[in-house]
Motif scaffolding. Structure first.
Motif, mmCIF file in Angstrom:
data_model
loop_
_atom_site.group_PDB
_atom_site.id
_atom_site.type_symbol
_atom_site.label_atom_id
_atom_site.label_comp_id
_atom_site.label_asym_id
_atom_site.label_seq_id
_atom_site.Cartn_x
_atom_site.Cartn_y
_atom_site.Cartn_z
ATOM 1 N N GLY A 24 0.798 -1.210 0.031
ATOM 2 C CA GLY A 24 0.148 -0.015 0.055
ATOM 3 C C GLY A 24 0.776 1.213 -0.026
ATOM 4 N N LEU A 25 1.902 1.332 0.959
ATOM 5 C CA LEU A 25 2.817 2.588 1.098
ATOM 6 C C LEU A 25 3.649 2.790 -0.348
ATOM 7 N N ASN A 26 4.077 1.521 -0.780
ATOM 8 C CA ASN A 26 4.858 1.842 -2.211
ATOM 9 C C ASN A 26 3.960 2.139 -3.017
ATOM 10 N N GLN A 27 2.581 1.816 -3.405
ATOM 11 C CA GLN A 27 1.884 2.237 -4.353
ATOM 12 C C GLN A 27 1.505 3.726 -4.024
ATOM 13 N N ALA A 28 1.351 4.232 -2.753
ATOM 14 C CA ALA A 28 1.078 5.544 -2.588
ATOM 15 C C ALA A 28 2.425 6.572 -3.115
ATOM 16 N N VAL A 29 3.386 5.993 -2.620
ATOM 17 C CA VAL A 29 4.746 6.631 -2.966
ATOM 18 C C VAL A 29 4.992 6.763 -4.463
ATOM 19 N N ALA A 30 4.580 5.775 -5.349
ATOM 20 C CA ALA A 30 4.734 5.812 -6.814
ATOM 21 C C ALA A 30 3.759 6.703 -7.163
ATOM 22 N N ALA A 31 2.558 6.704 -7.043
ATOM 23 C CA ALA A 31 1.732 7.621 -7.391
ATOM 24 C C ALA A 31 2.078 8.865 -6.837
ATOM 25 N N LEU A 70 7.744 5.140 9.021
ATOM 26 C CA LEU A 70 6.531 5.087 8.032
ATOM 27 C C LEU A 70 5.856 6.326 7.803
ATOM 28 N N ARG A 71 5.469 7.011 8.914
ATOM 29 C CA ARG A 71 4.840 8.276 9.113
ATOM 30 C C ARG A 71 5.625 9.341 8.227
ATOM 31 N N ASP A 72 7.018 9.114 8.760
ATOM 32 C CA ASP A 72 8.005 10.113 8.253
ATOM 33 C C ASP A 72 7.914 10.103 6.714
ATOM 34 N N ARG A 73 8.169 8.997 6.135
ATOM 35 C CA ARG A 73 7.933 8.691 4.751
ATOM 36 C C ARG A 73 6.945 9.397 4.243
ATOM 37 N N LEU A 74 5.731 9.103 4.666
ATOM 38 C CA LEU A 74 4.609 9.899 4.059
ATOM 39 C C LEU A 74 4.672 11.250 4.147
ATOM 40 N N ARG A 75 5.019 11.770 5.189
ATOM 41 C CA ARG A 75 5.550 13.230 5.281
ATOM 42 C C ARG A 75 6.452 13.765 4.003
ATOM 43 N N ALA A 76 7.526 12.989 3.998
ATOM 44 C CA ALA A 76 8.471 13.528 2.929
ATOM 45 C C ALA A 76 8.088 13.441 1.736
ATOM 46 N N GLU A 77 7.221 12.641 1.305
ATOM 47 C CA GLU A 77 6.512 12.537 -0.037
ATOM 48 C C GLU A 77 5.239 13.249 -0.246
ATOM 49 N N GLY A 78 4.885 13.932 0.667
ATOM 50 C CA GLY A 78 3.860 14.856 0.468
ATOM 51 C C GLY A 78 2.574 14.091 0.570
ATOM 52 N N ILE A 79 2.382 12.931 1.019
ATOM 53 C CA ILE A 79 1.273 11.977 1.060
ATOM 54 C C ILE A 79 0.401 12.331 2.241
ATOM 55 N N VAL A 80 -0.901 12.482 1.897
ATOM 56 C CA VAL A 80 -1.910 12.912 3.316
ATOM 57 C C VAL A 80 -2.220 11.840 4.047
ATOM 58 N N ASP A 81 -1.563 11.763 5.345
ATOM 59 C CA ASP A 81 -1.423 10.684 6.389
ATOM 60 C C ASP A 81 -2.847 10.327 7.029
ATOM 61 N N HIS A 82 -3.418 9.288 6.518
ATOM 62 C CA HIS A 82 -4.918 8.934 7.132
ATOM 63 C C HIS A 82 -4.378 7.594 8.138
ATOM 64 N N THR A 83 -3.283 7.362 8.407
ATOM 65 C CA THR A 83 -2.930 6.142 9.331
ATOM 66 C C THR A 83 -3.618 6.257 10.607
ATOM 67 N N VAL A 84 -3.726 5.214 11.406
ATOM 68 C CA VAL A 84 -4.206 4.948 12.664
ATOM 69 C C VAL A 84 -3.425 4.135 13.464
ATOM 70 N N THR A 85 -3.013 4.750 14.567
ATOM 71 C CA THR A 85 -2.053 3.784 15.577
ATOM 72 C C THR A 85 -2.879 2.577 16.205
ATOM 73 N N VAL A 86 -2.545 1.508 16.273
ATOM 74 C CA VAL A 86 -3.341 0.326 16.777
ATOM 75 C C VAL A 86 -2.377 -0.320 17.889
ATOM 76 N N PRO A 87 -2.665 -0.933 18.946
ATOM 77 C CA PRO A 87 -2.023 -1.544 19.630
ATOM 78 C C PRO A 87 -1.345 -3.041 19.131
ATOM 79 N N VAL A 88 -0.711 -2.973 18.251
ATOM 80 C CA VAL A 88 -0.091 -4.112 17.648
ATOM 81 C C VAL A 88 1.234 -3.571 16.745
ATOM 82 N N ALA A 89 2.222 -4.496 16.790
ATOM 83 C CA ALA A 89 3.506 -3.995 15.938
ATOM 84 C C ALA A 89 3.259 -3.674 14.703
ATOM 85 N N THR A 90 3.934 -2.623 14.273
ATOM 86 C CA THR A 90 3.940 -2.349 12.783
ATOM 87 C C THR A 90 4.358 -3.568 11.926
#
Length: 330
Positions: A48-55, A77-97
């Motif tokens: 998912g993140l790969n496809q977002a960065v490519a777009a 991963l949030r840093d990469r979203l920010r660096a690519e100018g992608i609007v971040d709608h990730t949610v933090t959950v109590p499970v390992a990334t």
């Protein structure tokens, strides 16, 4: 909602975000064998993140919806979203990334094992919160590194072009593809979903793709490019010959670029041709996101008078591509 000065997303990607841990080897180990590898590289990844960065690198306004853990990997991963100018709608959950272990051999081929982690914990109420975002996008991309009920919900919410990459491939419930407008997949995935004994090569891929109940099917064929089947039309889009360094992320590059070009209003022919070129460029460098080209490096030139959707037309199209020695800015 977007920050002041940001464009409304044209492409929304809902799916996986992983940290890739990659090692290079001379040859893949046999069962029970230990081989020495390169230094371990840790980079942002996930289909998912790969496809977002490519777009985003193709100039599209992109939003990403997914889940990460409250850990160092999630922050990366949030840093990469920010660096690519992608609007971040990730949610933090109590499970390992989520994480992926990738081994790349000397020929550039790879094997990948994914530990989904947070990707399998996207809350249903989070999808409800971003329903308008998904419904308002020109193109919505999703994959199978999240739960099937999440994918089904996303495709049902999409009012633009709903695109599914069925990877990692699995047998899907009856009717699952009903809300899919465009299916992008490779030969292995095509064989599983179509149940056809032989999908190899251009003709085999076209025949198998035509059996799927989806309006448009695009099959990636590696060095052979891709085929597109839409209604009664089908054609082959060849890829430029390149020196392969690493195939990791090539399919995701293809999908993200395809979505970006569709979102700007071009037809499926132009989108697929551009995606083939971008995918070929991506394998000339190591890594997934690290190898994804920017728009200024991908040029597709149509011959005068060519008619879109006219059938196989490799001789009527020039694919101009450039491979630079410096990677795109991360």
């Amino acid at each position: 909602m977007t920050a002041e000065g940001q464009r409304e997303p044209q492409v929304v990607v809902v799916g996986s975000a992983n940290v890739d841990r990659t090692v290079r080897v001379d040859g893949f180990p046999r069962p029970g064998e230990t081989v020495m590898g390169s230094e371990l590289a840790t980079t942002p990844g996930g289909k998912g993140l790969n496809q977002a960065v490519a777009a985003a690198r193709m100039g599209a306004a992109v939003a990403f919806v997914g889940a990460v853990g409250d850990d160092r990997d999630g922050a990366l991963l949030r840093d990469r979203l920010r660096a690519e100018g992608i609007v971040d709608h990730t949610v933090t959950v109590p499970v390992a990334t989520g994480a992926a272990s990738i081994v790349v051999d000397a020929s550039g081929e790879n094997t990948i094992v994914v530990s989904p982690g947070a990707n399998h914990a996207i809350p249903t109420d989070h999808l409800d919160a971003v329903a308008d975002l998904i419904g308002g996008a020109a193109v919505v991309l999703t994959q199978l590194e999240t739960d099937l009920d999440v994918v089904a919900r996303v495709l049902a919410l999409a009012s633009g072009t709903g695109v599914l990459t069925p990877a990692p491939v699995q047998n899907l419930p009856a009717g699952f593809l009903a809300d899919v407008d465009l299916l992008t997949l490779n030969e292995v995935e095509l064989a599983t979903l179509s149940g056809q004994p032989d999908v190899a090569g251009v003709e085999g891929a076209m025949a198998a793709a035509a059996t799927l109940d989806v309006a448009t099917v695009v099959v990636t064929l590696g060095a052979a490019g891709a085929v597109v089947v839409t209604g009664d039309d089908r054609w082959h889009l060849p890829a430029p010959a390149v020196e392969v360094v690493d195939t990791t992320g090539a399919g995701d590059t293809f999908c993200g670029v395809l979505a970006a070009v569709l979102a700007r209003g071009d037809d499926i022919e132009m989108a697929a041709r551009t995606a083939v070129t971008a995918g070929a460029l991506s394998v000339t460098r190591a890594g997934a996101q690290e190898a994804m080209p920017t728009a200024d490096r991908v040029t597709v030139v149509h011959s005068p008078g060519q008619s879109p959707l006219a059938g196989p037309s490799s001789s009527a199209t020039l694919l101009a591509w450039e491979s630079r020695s410096t990677p795109p800015d991360a």
